[in-house]
Design a protein around this motif. Structure first.
Motif, PDB file in Angstrom:
ATOM      1  N   PHE A  15       0.889  -1.155   0.000  1.00 46.63           N
ATOM      2  CA  PHE A  15       0.000   0.000   0.000  1.00 46.63           C
ATOM      3  C   PHE A  15       0.926   1.202   0.000  1.00 46.63           C
ATOM      4  O   PHE A  15       1.596   1.456   1.008  1.00 46.63           O
ATOM      5  N   LYS A  18       4.351   1.075   1.812  1.00 46.01           N
ATOM      6  CA  LYS A  18       4.362   0.032   2.846  1.00 46.01           C
ATOM      7  C   LYS A  18       4.169  -1.357   2.242  1.00 46.01           C
ATOM      8  O   LYS A  18       3.151  -1.624   1.593  1.00 46.01           O
ATOM      9  N   VAL A  20       3.065  -4.890   2.681  1.00 41.71           N
ATOM     10  CA  VAL A  20       2.230  -5.561   3.693  1.00 41.71           C
ATOM     11  C   VAL A  20       2.236  -7.082   3.546  1.00 41.71           C
ATOM     12  O   VAL A  20       1.964  -7.794   4.504  1.00 41.71           O
ATOM     13  N   PRO A  39      -1.433 -12.322  13.357  1.00 43.79           N
ATOM     14  CA  PRO A  39      -1.669 -11.089  14.103  1.00 43.79           C
ATOM     15  C   PRO A  39      -2.377 -10.018  13.276  1.00 43.79           C
ATOM     16  O   PRO A  39      -2.342 -10.062  12.042  1.00 43.79           O
ATOM     17  N   SER A  40      -2.985  -9.091  13.971  1.00 45.69           N
ATOM     18  CA  SER A  40      -3.685  -8.002  13.314  1.00 45.69           C
ATOM     19  C   SER A  40      -2.720  -7.265  12.382  1.00 45.69           C
ATOM     20  O   SER A  40      -1.589  -6.970  12.751  1.00 45.69           O
ATOM     21  N   GLY A  41      -3.163  -7.011  11.168  1.00 41.31           N
ATOM     22  CA  GLY A  41      -2.347  -6.255  10.214  1.00 41.31           C
ATOM     23  C   GLY A  41      -1.425  -7.111   9.365  1.00 41.31           C
ATOM     24  O   GLY A  41      -0.662  -6.574   8.556  1.00 41.31           O
ATOM     25  N   CYS A  42      -1.493  -8.447   9.506  1.00 41.79           N
ATOM     26  CA  CYS A  42      -0.560  -9.283   8.720  1.00 41.79           C
ATOM     27  C   CYS A  42      -1.060  -9.512   7.297  1.00 41.79           C
ATOM     28  O   CYS A  42      -0.377 -10.169   6.507  1.00 41.79           O
ATOM     29  N   GLY A  43      -2.247  -9.009   6.979  1.00 42.98           N
ATOM     30  CA  GLY A  43      -2.679  -9.080   5.573  1.00 42.98           C
ATOM     31  C   GLY A  43      -3.739 -10.117   5.264  1.00 42.98           C
ATOM     32  O   GLY A  43      -3.997 -10.416   4.096  1.00 42.98           O
ATOM     33  N   LYS A  44      -4.410 -10.638   6.293  1.00 35.21           N
ATOM     34  CA  LYS A  44      -5.414 -11.692   6.063  1.00 35.21           C
ATOM     35  C   LYS A  44      -6.575 -11.167   5.212  1.00 35.21           C
ATOM     36  O   LYS A  44      -6.956 -11.791   4.216  1.00 35.21           O
ATOM     37  N   SER A  45      -7.132 -10.019   5.624  1.00 34.63           N
ATOM     38  CA  SER A  45      -8.270  -9.475   4.846  1.00 34.63           C
ATOM     39  C   SER A  45      -7.802  -9.086   3.450  1.00 34.63           C
ATOM     40  O   SER A  45      -8.547  -9.271   2.472  1.00 34.63           O
ATOM     41  N   THR A  46      -6.592  -8.592   3.353  1.00 30.06           N
ATOM     42  CA  THR A  46      -6.065  -8.221   2.033  1.00 30.06           C
ATOM     43  C   THR A  46      -5.995  -9.453   1.132  1.00 30.06           C
ATOM     44  O   THR A  46      -6.351  -9.396  -0.048  1.00 30.06           O
ATOM     45  N   GLU A 154     -13.531 -13.279   9.506  1.00 30.67           N
ATOM     46  CA  GLU A 154     -13.949 -13.192  10.915  1.00 30.67           C
ATOM     47  C   GLU A 154     -15.475 -13.184  11.037  1.00 30.67           C
ATOM     48  O   GLU A 154     -16.059 -12.275  11.629  1.00 30.67           O
ATOM     49  N   HIS A 187      -9.539 -14.912  14.269  1.00 34.42           N
ATOM     50  CA  HIS A 187      -8.560 -14.694  15.348  1.00 34.42           C
ATOM     51  C   HIS A 187      -8.703 -15.758  16.417  1.00 34.42           C
ATOM     52  O   HIS A 187      -7.945 -15.782  17.380  1.00 34.42           O
TER      53      HIS A 187
HETATM   54  N1  LIG Z   1      -6.751   0.446   1.824  1.00 31.65           N
HETATM   55  C1  LIG Z   1      -5.609   0.441   2.510  1.00 31.65           C
HETATM   56  N2  LIG Z   1      -4.738   1.475   2.407  1.00 31.65           N
HETATM   57  C2  LIG Z   1      -3.568   1.459   3.076  1.00 31.65           C
HETATM   58  N3  LIG Z   1      -3.161   0.473   3.880  1.00 31.65           N
HETATM   59  C3  LIG Z   1      -3.983  -0.570   4.026  1.00 31.65           C
HETATM   60  C4  LIG Z   1      -5.250  -0.646   3.356  1.00 31.65           C
HETATM   61  N4  LIG Z   1      -5.848  -1.815   3.691  1.00 31.65           N
HETATM   62  C5  LIG Z   1      -5.002  -2.445   4.536  1.00 31.65           C
HETATM   63  N5  LIG Z   1      -3.892  -1.705   4.737  1.00 31.65           N
HETATM   64  C6  LIG Z   1      -2.733  -2.086   5.556  1.00 31.65           C
HETATM   65  O1  LIG Z   1      -2.320  -3.375   5.137  1.00 31.65           O
HETATM   66  C7  LIG Z   1      -1.961  -4.181   6.247  1.00 31.65           C
HETATM   67  C8  LIG Z   1      -2.785  -5.453   6.229  1.00 31.65           C
HETATM   68  O2  LIG Z   1      -4.135  -5.119   6.457  1.00 31.65           O
HETATM   69  P1  LIG Z   1      -5.274  -6.223   6.576  1.00 31.65           P
HETATM   70  O3  LIG Z   1      -6.553  -5.499   6.780  1.00 31.65           O
HETATM   71  O4  LIG Z   1      -5.172  -7.157   5.436  1.00 31.65           O
HETATM   72  O5  LIG Z   1      -4.821  -6.985   7.907  1.00 31.65           O
HETATM   73  P2  LIG Z   1      -5.551  -8.142   8.718  1.00 31.65           P
HETATM   74  O6  LIG Z   1      -4.545  -9.243   8.859  1.00 31.65           O
HETATM   75  O7  LIG Z   1      -6.841  -8.461   8.100  1.00 31.65           O
HETATM   76  O8  LIG Z   1      -5.755  -7.443  10.141  1.00 31.65           O
HETATM   77  P3  LIG Z   1      -6.946  -7.649  11.208  1.00 31.65           P
HETATM   78  O9  LIG Z   1      -6.653  -8.956  11.864  1.00 31.65           O
HETATM   79  O10 LIG Z   1      -6.769  -6.500  12.152  1.00 31.65           O
HETATM   80  O11 LIG Z   1      -8.249  -7.620  10.482  1.00 31.65           O
HETATM   81  C9  LIG Z   1      -2.150  -3.325   7.496  1.00 31.65           C
HETATM   82  O12 LIG Z   1      -0.909  -2.784   7.838  1.00 31.65           O
HETATM   83  C10 LIG Z   1      -3.097  -2.241   7.026  1.00 31.65           C
HETATM   84  O13 LIG Z   1      -2.834  -1.048   7.706  1.00 31.65           O
END
Ligand SMILES: Nc1ncnc2c1ncn2[C@@H]1O[C@H](COP(=O)(O)OP(=O)(O)OP(=O)(O)O)[C@@H](O)[C@H]1O
Ligand SMILES: [Mg+2]
Length: 252
Positions: A15, A18, A20, A39-46, A154, A187
């Motif tokens: 992103f 950054k 990710v 962990p939160s922010g590791c990119g699962k939703s991405t 989730e 989680h």
């Molecule tokens: N649209 C976006 N613009 C910028 N950064 C983003 C965007 N979406 C996600 N990120 C960043 O990408 C990284 C991964 O985000 P993601 O939402 O995939 O994490 P996650 O593993 O699903 O976290 P969680 O467990 O908290 O849901 C994070 O650092 C987040 O800040």
């Protein structure tokens, strides 16, 4: 079609500046139930967004049902943490919304509502439902197009513990009845091991694969099966290693 519903190999996802996700590679086979934990922010939703075609900006190669990910593919359903029902439509209209408002009268809507135990709520509006009922309606909507792959981000984290157990069992029976392959982000490590054939663990900064735990216990599983605890402990060890590395990095 091949037996492989998802073939994902992402060398990098950024992103802006950054990074990710780095070097994440996995396959999901037809009929599997696979969880992604980390962990939160590791990119699962991405990762789920990439598989569903919502995010196309990555380096690597991703194949879903044999092709590039396609937005609004009828072969792939998506269930989110919150039900995301349209408040001005009835429950039936929400479930059949893939066909527009008139989708509410499609016979499959009634069948799906009965399957998730909402047969008496077809004409109710979302605000009249409890959180668990709304999530059941969202599950029915996710199944309306008869997807072969269901992505869940989730899905039960906003409901109480008892509702969660019932929804987990509902999901298992749906996956079996409809021969749906599931890729689930959670989680909840107990949920991951109870539901899954495989639990894939990710570490963060940037998101990478850290390991995989296979859970070779046949269904119906007993939640009190002590073997499940052993697999939970294995997942925890993989995740703890990441935490320890993070603590080391902070200390140095
Ligand atoms: N649209 C976006 N613009 C910028 N950064 C983003 C965007 N979406 C996600 N990120 C960043 O990408 C990284 C991964 O985000 P993601 O939402 O995939 O994490 P996650 O593993 O699903 O976290 P969680 O467990 O908290 O849901 C994070 O650092 C987040 O800040
Ligand atoms: Mg997320």
């Amino acid at each position: 079609m091949s037996n492989c519903l998802v073939e994902l190999s992402i060398t990098e996802k950024r992103f802006l500046a950054k990074q990710v996700i780095k070097n994440v590679k996995f396959r999901i086979l037809k009929g599997e139930i696979v969880s992604l934990v980390g962990p939160s922010g590791c990119g699962k939703s991405t990762l789920l967004r990439i598989i569903s075609g919502l995010d196309t900006d990555y380096t690597g190669d991703v194949r879903v049902l044999g092709s590039l990910p396609q937005l609004h593919s009828r072969g792939v359903g998506f269930i989110f943490q919150e039900p995301r029902l349209l408040p001005w439509l009835t429950v039936a209209e929400n479930v059949g919304f893939d066909l527009g408002r008139k989708g509410g009268i499609h016979p499959r809507v009634r069948e799906l509502l009965a399957e998730v135990g909402l047969q008496d709520c077809a004409d109710a509006y979302p605000k009249q439902l409890s959180g668990g009922m709304a999530q059941r309606a969202a599950i029915a909507r996710g199944l309306f197009t008869q997807p072969s792959l269901l992505l869940l981000d989730e899905p039960f984290s906003a409901v109480d513990a008892f509702t969660k157990m019932r929804l987990q069992d509902l999901l298992l029976s749906i996956a079996a009845n409809h021969e749906t392959t599931l890729l689930l982000v959670t989680h909840d490590i107990n949920e991951a091991t109870y539901l899954s054939d495989r639990v894939i663990t990710l570490s963060s900064r940037p998101g990478r694969l850290s390991g995989e735990v296979r859970v070779p216990i046949t269904r119906q599983r007993d939640r009190r099966n002590p073997e499940l605890l052993r697999f939970e402990a294995e997942v925890l060890s993989l995740l703890d290693k990441d935490n320890a590395d993070f603590a080391d990095a902070l200390a140095s």
